[in-house]
Design a protein around this motif. Structure first.
Motif, PDB file in Angstrom:
ATOM      1  N   LYS A   1      -7.261   3.262   5.203  1.00 46.80           N
ATOM      2  CA  LYS A   1      -6.009   3.204   5.957  1.00 46.80           C
ATOM      3  C   LYS A   1      -5.239   1.897   5.721  1.00 46.80           C
ATOM      4  O   LYS A   1      -5.105   1.075   6.619  1.00 46.80           O
ATOM      5  CB  LYS A   1      -6.286   3.391   7.449  1.00 46.80           C
ATOM      6  CG  LYS A   1      -6.894   4.749   7.752  1.00 46.80           C
ATOM      7  CD  LYS A   1      -6.687   5.133   9.192  1.00 46.80           C
ATOM      8  CE  LYS A   1      -7.026   6.561   9.505  1.00 46.80           C
ATOM      9  NZ  LYS A   1      -7.892   7.312   8.632  1.00 46.80           N
ATOM     10  N   PRO A   2      -4.739   1.701   4.518  1.00 48.44           N
ATOM     11  CA  PRO A   2      -3.993   0.466   4.236  1.00 48.44           C
ATOM     12  C   PRO A   2      -2.706   0.394   5.063  1.00 48.44           C
ATOM     13  O   PRO A   2      -2.150   1.436   5.428  1.00 48.44           O
ATOM     14  CB  PRO A   2      -3.668   0.580   2.746  1.00 48.44           C
ATOM     15  CG  PRO A   2      -3.752   2.023   2.443  1.00 48.44           C
ATOM     16  CD  PRO A   2      -4.740   2.620   3.375  1.00 48.44           C
ATOM     17  N   ALA A   3      -2.254  -0.826   5.339  1.00 52.23           N
ATOM     18  CA  ALA A   3      -1.015  -0.974   6.107  1.00 52.23           C
ATOM     19  C   ALA A   3       0.193  -0.847   5.200  1.00 52.23           C
ATOM     20  O   ALA A   3       1.295  -0.546   5.662  1.00 52.23           O
ATOM     21  CB  ALA A   3      -1.010  -2.314   6.808  1.00 52.23           C
ATOM     22  N   ALA A   4       0.005  -1.124   3.902  1.00 49.58           N
ATOM     23  CA  ALA A   4       1.141  -1.038   2.976  1.00 49.58           C
ATOM     24  C   ALA A   4       0.701  -0.382   1.679  1.00 49.58           C
ATOM     25  O   ALA A   4      -0.355  -0.726   1.137  1.00 49.58           O
ATOM     26  CB  ALA A   4       1.672  -2.437   2.687  1.00 49.58           C
ATOM     27  N   ASN A   5       1.500   0.564   1.221  1.00 41.78           N
ATOM     28  CA  ASN A   5       1.255   1.191  -0.080  1.00 41.78           C
ATOM     29  C   ASN A   5       2.387   0.810  -1.013  1.00 41.78           C
ATOM     30  O   ASN A   5       3.551   1.086  -0.711  1.00 41.78           O
ATOM     31  CB  ASN A   5       1.274   2.721   0.035  1.00 41.78           C
ATOM     32  CG  ASN A   5       0.010   3.269   0.619  1.00 41.78           C
ATOM     33  OD1 ASN A   5      -0.984   2.549   0.726  1.00 41.78           O
ATOM     34  ND2 ASN A   5       0.040   4.515   1.012  1.00 41.78           N
ATOM     35  N   LEU A   6       2.054   0.197  -2.129  1.00 45.39           N
ATOM     36  CA  LEU A   6       3.075  -0.132  -3.117  1.00 45.39           C
ATOM     37  C   LEU A   6       2.835   0.777  -4.322  1.00 45.39           C
ATOM     38  O   LEU A   6       1.829   0.644  -5.022  1.00 45.39           O
ATOM     39  CB  LEU A   6       2.972  -1.608  -3.513  1.00 45.39           C
ATOM     40  CG  LEU A   6       3.015  -2.593  -2.337  1.00 45.39           C
ATOM     41  CD1 LEU A   6       2.819  -4.023  -2.816  1.00 45.39           C
ATOM     42  CD2 LEU A   6       4.331  -2.480  -1.578  1.00 45.39           C
ATOM     43  N   LEU A   7       3.738   1.726  -4.510  1.00 54.29           N
ATOM     44  CA  LEU A   7       3.584   2.683  -5.612  1.00 54.29           C
ATOM     45  C   LEU A   7       4.600   2.318  -6.680  1.00 54.29           C
ATOM     46  O   LEU A   7       5.750   2.726  -6.628  1.00 54.29           O
ATOM     47  CB  LEU A   7       3.833   4.114  -5.109  1.00 54.29           C
ATOM     48  CG  LEU A   7       3.061   4.533  -3.845  1.00 54.29           C
ATOM     49  CD1 LEU A   7       3.618   5.819  -3.262  1.00 54.29           C
ATOM     50  CD2 LEU A   7       1.597   4.700  -4.154  1.00 54.29           C
TER      51      LEU A   7
END
Lengths: 278, 315, 220
Positions: free
Chosen positions: B209-215
């Motif tokens: 459950k990451p707080a930020a996803n950088l795709l």
């Protein structure tokens, strides 16, 4: 308002269930909602093959893997059937490592239907690593790029490869493609350099990317996703997997449109309050 | 038919009856060839004379690419001019890109929540320019996470990308003096199979459950699969790609999306390095130039003049 | 030194490839093709590093009994079993057709491919249909006039792309085609031109060593 609130908190698994049912039921029961009407893109694909003199050699590139087989496989099979019905010689290959077994399957099914012999009427050259490099290297020499077929038979022993040196002897390139390397690279590396006529069958999501090539005449026909495959199946008068899938796709599209409307209704109160993350 | 001078003829190609010229793509350099047209079906009376021997000689410049050279040369010239001006202290203002500011914000949010940041560099090999741009951005992100002491996870789908990403993240940590924080399992190779990779990354999202996803990178059919899963775990999501067909999915499912050139400009804007900003300015100028050319081309083509379009046509 | 050498290699290789694009002379072409072959070989070797990393991380996970460790056993067992089957079958023997290579129809490796890989891969792709529906419900908000236009275009396109659209009204597929051929293509070309300029600028920045992040940081 409470209905809207419960809609807003709708567990997305209910949506998944509805999509699942809408896809599975028509596939099982076959609703025949509406007949498939071929578009000019599918017709271009069909006509390009029809225009070829019988016995021409055609390159059939199956650049996809099982992930997108639902979309690519029906068009691949329909193209192989069409080519064999018109007695073309097929040289098949794949630039996706997991692609060659699908090509084998397609050639075996169509070959059996039309009484064609492997090696004599068609050959599967298999997979070669190198993406665009393979394409440009084929322009120099196909036998040097693929010294043997997928089964390991040297090309000089394969009747269908006799006299084949480079793209000069190929009359049409049929690209069935899922992404990279695929249709775009074949156009850039082969059509623009060797001026080979080409048609393509691609996944629905990537189809718009190839419209400019179609407009520029670099592609003579284009099948986009399962709908494109279904149109082509109608043209070759052999309804198959894609035509059967059209009912499911019709209902799924309708459902997605309905979801957009429902979503807007559900979040109407939030909109009035002017907030919310997109 | 073709033969090496004095040899035996072999078929090279079949051409239409109306053709008046033929380019032999398969000729070896500096070998004398003789050609002869043979009618199909065979009719000896129609066969041509044997041509005089000709030799293919290699060129040092591909004239069909002259137009590309002109535009690239012009662009490079502008690039140097604006980099020099920028180094000389000239400053420009650029349109702010909300997605960029959001990257630091997202990492800050992850820090506050004590959760991790997930960085997905797309599904292409390291030779793809989008992956290269992603590695540049990864370097900047790694420095930020190291500074904030936030966990960074980088699952890769190509061993080539894995090797470079590991080096980039390690350097990012050492650049801000936090080499001690770097763990060897932060950057990992998953698989090169597209959908197996998606399954693994989605699993990682659901478990950690990451707080930020950088795709950020080149994405294909997996874009929405990743972005929807990311949304379901409540992560703030910032995407960037130049793959036009995937942009709509990111725009719908992510909080911010860097579109096409914004994605490529991101590293320069994040760095604030005058030389990099100079290169952005050069891009803008050449874009104006291209717009003028396109409009002019349309006007000329409408009035029956095709020379401009012909000049820019690529072979 | 650690940063200068990679930078010099990048610059030399980048500039050479740029020149080779314009020069068709065999002396340049040979090296150009050769360098691309080197790239394929180097990528081949990175797989060894990749698999080593995969095994190291996952075996450690299992050894430490970290969360969900039994899944890691499935992963490692799947990897090793597939590799073992592939290597044991090897490539086909041209002299003896009864020996099936790993890529031949009917081989054990193909069985793994058809039984496991193929359905699992197709399942992941099929998830897209579900996710598109949930994304449409959650995120396709008509907040403005432009968003309304977008929604109308989406409706026309979704209906125009399936036989149902034609059954409702024959104008719908034509309208869908027009949307795709004209406004869609125009917008996409604009984005592509911008992206292409970004590609050139990024490429030049890397080749000229202005972007030092790539290839090992800026140095402290």
């Amino acid at each position: 308002m409470s209905l809207l609130t419960s809609l807003r908190n709708l567990d997305r698994r209910w949506i998944f269930l509805a999509v699942g049912l809408l896809v599975i039921l028509p596939l099982v029961f076959g609703l025949h909602i509406a007949p498939v009407q071929p578009s000019f893109r599918a017709r271009g694909f069909y006509d390009a093959i029809e225009r070829l003199p019988e016995g021409s050699t055609v390159l059939l590139a199956g650049d996809y893997d099982p992930g997108t087989a639902a979309e690519n496989y029906p068009m691949h099979l329909a193209a192989a059937r069409h080519l064999m019905r018109r007695n073309m010689k097929i040289i098949a290959l794949a630039l996706y490592p997991a692609g060659p077994p699908l090509t084998d399957q397609v050639l075996a099914i169509a070959g059996q239907e039309f009484g064609k012999q492997p090696g004599v009427d068609y050959v599967n050259l298999g997979y070669k690593v190198g993406n665009e490099l393979v394409m440009s290297s084929m322009g120099q020499s196909i036998p040097r790029t693929f010294p043997m077929d997928k089964a390991g038979t040297p090309v000089e022993q394969i009747p269908v490869m006799r006299g084949i040196q480079n793209f000069g002897q190929i009359k049409l390139l049929v690209s069935i493609s899922a992404g990279y390397p695929g249709t775009k690279e074949w156009v850039q590396q082969v059509v623009s350099r060797f001026h080979l006529p080409m048609v393509a069958g691609v996944t629905a999501v990537s189809a718009p990317e190839y419209y400019p090539y179609l407009q520029a005449g670099q592609l003579q026909g284009l099948l986009g996703g399962m709908a494109g495959a279904a149109e082509y199946e109608v043209l070759v008068e052999k309804p198959g997997l894609a035509t059967r899938g059209m009912d499911a796709q019709s209902l799924a599209h309708l459902f997605i449109a309905f979801m957009i409307v429902l979503g807007n209704l559900a979040f109407l109160p939030e909109r009035k309050n002017g907030g919310g993350r997109p | 038919m073709r033969r090496e001078e004095g040899g035996t003829f072999a078929p090279v190609d079949t051409i239409e009856g109306g053709a008046t010229s033929y380019i032999d793509e398969g000729a070896e350099g500096d070998v004398a060839y003789e050609y002869r047209l043979v009618a199909q079906p065979p009719e000896p009376g129609l066969d041509s004379e044997i041509s005089a021997p000709v030799r293919a000689r290699a060129n040092w410049f591909d004239r069909t690419k002259f137009n590309v050279l002109v535009v690239v040369g012009f662009f490079c010239l502008l690039l140097f001019i604006y980099i020099r001006r920028s180094e000389g202290g000239v400053q420009w203002t650029f349109r702010s890109i909300p997605g960029l500011a959001a990257i630091e914000e997202a990492i800050g949010r992850a820090t506050e929540m004590g959760k991790s940041v997930l960085y997905v560099p797309g599904v292409q090999e390291i030779d793809d320019i989008q992956t290269i741009a992603s590695m540049i951005l990864l370097g900047r992100v790694a420095r930020m996470t190291a500074k904030y002491e936030t966990d960074l996870m980088v699952p890769t789908n190509s061993p080539g990308v894995y090797t470079v990403a590991e080096e980039v993240v390690k350097s990012g940590y050492s650049d801000v003096g936090r080499s001690d924080m770097y763990r060897s399992d932060q950057v990992r190779y998953i698989t090169s199979e597209q959908f197996a990779y998606v399954a693994a990354v989605n699993g990682l999202m659901l478990r950690t459950k990451p707080a930020a996803n950088l795709l950020l990178g080149a994405f294909f059919a997996e874009s929405l699969l990743l972005a929807e899963t990311g949304h379901s775990v409540g992560a703030i999501q910032i995407a960037g790609t130049a793959n036009v067909h995937q942009m709509p999915f990111f725009v719908v499912a992510c909080d911010y999306t860097l579109i096409g050139e914004e994605y490529f400009a991101a590293s320069a804007l994040l760095s604030n390095d005058p030389r990099l900003l100079g290169s952005l300015k050069a891009s803008d100028i050449i874009k104006i130039f291209l717009i003028v050319v396109i409009v002019l081309g349309c006007v000329l083509a409408t009035s029956g003049q095709t020379w401009l379009g012909d000049f820019f046509a690529t072979q | 030194m650690k940063r200068t050498v990679p930078f010099l290699i990048t610059m030399a290789a980048g500039l050479f490839m740029l020149v080779a694009f314009f020069v068709p002379h065999p002396s340049v072409r040979v090296l150009y093709t050769e360098m691309q072959t080197w790239a394929i070989v180097v990528v081949g070797f990175t797989y060894v590093l990749g698999v080593a990393n995969l095994l190291r991380i996952n075996t450690r996970h299992v050894a430490r009994r970290e969360r969900d460790w039994p899944f890691k056993i499935v992963l490692i067992a799947g990897l090793l079993a597939t590799m073992a089957i592939g290597f044991s079958e090897g490539i086909s023997d041209i002299m003896d057709p009864s020996v099936l290579g790993y890529s031949e129809t009917g081989s054990r490796f193909q069985w793994v491919y058809i039984t496991f890989y193929s359905p699992m891969s197709a399942t992941m792709f099929a998830l897209l249909a579900f996710f598109i529906a949930s994304a449409a419900f959650r995120a396709f908000r008509i907040r403005s006039f432009e968003a309304m236009l977008l929604a109308i275009a989406a409706f026309i396109l979704m209906l125009g792309r399936v036989p149902l659209g034609n059954a409702i009204h024959p104008v719908i597929p034509g309208a869908a085609d027009w949307l795709m051929e004209i406004p869609q293509n125009a917008a996409k070309r604009g984005i592509l031109i911008g992206a292409a300029l970004g590609v050139i600028a990024t490429g030049m920045r890397v080749i000229l060593g202005m972007e030092k992040t790539y290839g090992g940081g800026e140095g402290s």
